[in-house]
Design an enzyme around this catalytic site. Structure first.
Site, PDB file in Angstrom:
ATOM      1  N   ARG A 244     -53.535  44.775  73.079  1.00 39.93           N
ATOM      2  CA  ARG A 244     -53.175  44.195  71.794  1.00 39.93           C
ATOM      3  C   ARG A 244     -52.675  45.319  70.881  1.00 39.93           C
ATOM      4  O   ARG A 244     -53.271  46.405  70.836  1.00 39.93           O
ATOM      5  CB  ARG A 244     -54.383  43.510  71.140  1.00 39.93           C
ATOM      6  CG  ARG A 244     -54.735  42.160  71.735  1.00 39.93           C
ATOM      7  CD  ARG A 244     -53.660  41.110  71.460  1.00 39.93           C
ATOM      8  NE  ARG A 244     -54.000  39.795  71.982  1.00 39.93           N
ATOM      9  CZ  ARG A 244     -53.623  39.318  73.174  1.00 39.93           C
ATOM     10  NH1 ARG A 244     -52.893  40.060  73.982  1.00 39.93           N
ATOM     11  NH2 ARG A 244     -53.961  38.096  73.546  1.00 39.93           N
TER      12      ARG A 244
ATOM     13  N   GLU B 146     -46.075  42.593  65.452  1.00 39.00           N
ATOM     14  CA  GLU B 146     -45.437  42.013  66.618  1.00 39.00           C
ATOM     15  C   GLU B 146     -44.776  40.712  66.194  1.00 39.00           C
ATOM     16  O   GLU B 146     -45.479  39.866  65.622  1.00 39.00           O
ATOM     17  CB  GLU B 146     -46.485  41.767  67.696  1.00 39.00           C
ATOM     18  CG  GLU B 146     -45.889  41.516  69.053  1.00 39.00           C
ATOM     19  CD  GLU B 146     -46.961  41.466  70.145  1.00 39.00           C
ATOM     20  OE1 GLU B 146     -47.730  42.427  70.291  1.00 39.00           O
ATOM     21  OE2 GLU B 146     -47.016  40.430  70.814  1.00 39.00           O
TER      22      GLU B 146
ATOM     23  N   HIS C 128     -43.979  42.069  74.859  1.00 39.79           N
ATOM     24  CA  HIS C 128     -45.204  41.347  75.240  1.00 39.79           C
ATOM     25  C   HIS C 128     -44.967  40.446  76.461  1.00 39.79           C
ATOM     26  O   HIS C 128     -45.129  39.223  76.385  1.00 39.79           O
ATOM     27  CB  HIS C 128     -45.736  40.532  74.044  1.00 39.79           C
ATOM     28  CG  HIS C 128     -47.224  40.262  74.139  1.00 39.79           C
ATOM     29  ND1 HIS C 128     -48.043  40.143  73.045  1.00 39.79           N
ATOM     30  CD2 HIS C 128     -48.043  40.094  75.212  1.00 39.79           C
ATOM     31  CE1 HIS C 128     -49.285  39.912  73.431  1.00 39.79           C
ATOM     32  NE2 HIS C 128     -49.316  39.872  74.745  1.00 39.79           N
TER      33      HIS C 128
HETATM   34  C1  DGY Z   1     -52.961  37.311  77.038  1.00 39.30           C
HETATM   35  O1  DGY Z   1     -53.120  36.449  77.920  1.00 39.30           O
HETATM   36  O2  DGY Z   1     -53.843  37.587  76.225  1.00 39.30           O
HETATM   37  C2  DGY Z   1     -51.662  38.041  77.036  1.00 39.30           C
HETATM   38  O3  DGY Z   1     -51.501  38.880  75.986  1.00 39.30           O
HETATM   39  C3  DGY Z   1     -50.495  37.106  77.224  1.00 39.30           C
HETATM   40  O4  DGY Z   1     -50.528  36.791  78.554  1.00 39.30           O
END
Ligand code: DGY
Length: 337
Positions: free
Chosen positions: A239, A268, A287
Site C-alpha cells: 500500500r 494514488e 497498482h
Molecule cells: C489487494 O488485493 O489488496 C490488491 O491491492 C489489489 O489486488
C-alpha cells in the site's frame, strides 16, 4: 416468495462474479471506468442489502449509517484499509476480502519490479527507443546483481512467502521482519528473522508486504530510508501510504537509496507530473500486482460468494471481522412479491 436481495457493485468486475450475483440478487452495477463519487456511492447503496466494493471505495460509519439495510460489504481485494472495519463491526456489518488467490500473482510482479529496477529495464528501453544505442559498451547501463544478493521482506504473509520462494531460485539470502517470528517459514523457506532496522541495514532489496494500519503507515520515512544501503532498492506492492512519499523523493534524489519500484503510491493514482514519475531511478506502475485474468476471476468469484454467503446469514469464505457475525443488523425483510 421473498424478494431477491439488492446489491451494489461499485465497478464492472470479471463476468464470473457478476453471473453468480445476478443469479441470486438484484444487481445495481456502476458501469464506469472511474469509481462512484462518495455521493453516488451513498445514493446507490442506500437501499441495498449488500455491497461489492473495491479498494477505491471509502466505506465508513457515516456511509453505513446512510445504508441501514447493508449487512455485508465484500471487498474485491485482500487489503481492506478502505473500510472502517471497527465501524462495520459495531454495526453488525460483515466485511469480506479475497486472500490467498492473489499471492502468487502479486509476488510475480514484486519480483518483476525487483529485476526491472536492478537491471534498469525501463531506462534501457527508453535508451533504445530514443535511438541512443550506437554500440555495445563495457560501462553501458550497469545495474545491480540479483542472484546471491540479500532480499529483505517486510511482512511475511502469503505474498511475502511467495516472494521468498522466488528469491530462493536466485540463490538470494532472504531476511524477513514482522510482528512475530515464523519458525515454520524459517524451516521451509530458509528465511531469517531480523528486526526492521537490521533488515534495512543488510538488504540489497527491501520489499514491502505489510498491511496498511496505523502502526505501519509511514514506516518507510527519512529515518528508515537512511538505515538502508545507498545501493539498496525499495519495492512496494503493498500500500502506498506505508512510505512517506516526500521522504522517498528526497532519498532518491540525494542518493540515500539507489532506486525504487512502486506498484502502489500515495497519492494514488500518482499525477503524471509527480517527481516520482520523472525520476530515472524510480519505476511506477499503476497498482497492477494482482492484474492477471485468472487471478481477477478468482478474486471476483470469492468476492461474489462472500457477498452471497453474508446475505444468506452464512459464514463468508473470508471474513475480516468474524466478530460481527452473529450481531447481524436488525433489518426488516423486504416486502413479499
Ligand atoms: C489487494 O488485493 O489488496 C490488491 O491491492 C489489489 O489486488
Amino acid at each position: 416468495m421473498t424478494q431477491l436481495p439488492h446489491v451494489f457493485v461499485t465497478r464492472r468486475i470479471p463476468e464470473i462474479g457478476l453471473r453468480l450475483l445476478r443469479a441470486a440478487c438484484v444487481v445495481d452495477l456502476w458501469d464506469d471506468d472511474m469509481p462512484p463519487s462518495a455521493q453516488d456511492l451513498r445514493a446507490h447503496a442506500s437501499d441495498c442489502d449488500g455491497l461489492l466494493t473495491l479498494l477505491t471505495d471509502r466505506i465508513d460509519g457515516d456511509l453505513l449509517d446512510a445504508c441501514p439495510r447493508v449487512r455485508v460489504v465484500s471487498n474485491l481485494a485482500v487489503g481492506y484499509d478502505n473500510i472502517d472495519v471497527a465501524a462495520a463491526t459495531a454495526r453488525g456489518v460483515i466485511v469480506g476480502n479475497t486472500p490467498g488467490v492473489l499471492a502468487e500473482t502479486t509476488a510475480d510482479l514484486a519480483f518483476a519490479l525487483l529485476l526491472a529496477a536492478a537491471r534498469r529495464l525501463p531506462e534501457s528501453q527508453a535508451y533504445v527507443r530514443a535511438g541512443q544505442w550506437q554500440t555495445w559498451g563495457p560501462l553501458l547501463l550497469l545495474g545491480a546483481e540479483v542472484h546471491h544478493a540479500t532480499l529483505g521482506i517486510v511482512g511475511l504473509g502469503s505474498i511475502g512467502r511467495a516472494l521468498a520462494r522466488r528469491a530462493r531460485g536466485f540463490q538470494m539470502r532472504v531476511l524477513y521482519s514482522g510482528p512475530t517470528r515464523q519458525p515454520d517459514a524459517e524451516a521451509e523457506l530458509g528465511v531469517e528473522y531480523a528486526a526492521l532496522p537490521d533488515l534495512l541495514r543488510a538488504a540489497d532489496f527491501v520489499s514491502l508486504h505489510a498491511p496498511l494500519t496505523p502502526v505501519t503507515r509511514g514506516m518507510i520515512n527519512t529515518e528508515t530510508l537512511r538505515q538502508m544501503r545507498p545501493s539498496a532498492i525499495l519495492i512496494n506492492t503493498a500500500r502506498g501510504p506505508l512510505v512517506v512519499t516526500e521522504d522517498l523523493v528526497n532519498a532518491l534524489r540525494a542518493g540515500i537509496i539507489a532506486g525504487a519500484a512502486l506498484d502502489v503510491t500515495d497519492p494514488e493514482p500518482l499525477p503524471a507530473d509527480h517527481p516520482l514519475v520523472g525520476l530515472p531511478n524510480c519505476i511506477v506502475v499503476p497498482h497492477i500486482a494482482s492484474a492477471s485474468g485468472p487471478t481477477r476471476d478468482r478474486m471476483a468469484e470469492i468476492a461474489a460468494r462472500n457477498l452471497m454467503a453474508g446475505l444468506r446469514g452464512e459464514p463468508l469464505l473470508h471474513a475480516v471481522n468474524p466478530a460481527a457475525i452473529g450481531i447481524g443488523r436488525q433489518v426488516e425483510p423486504r416486502d413479499y412479491v
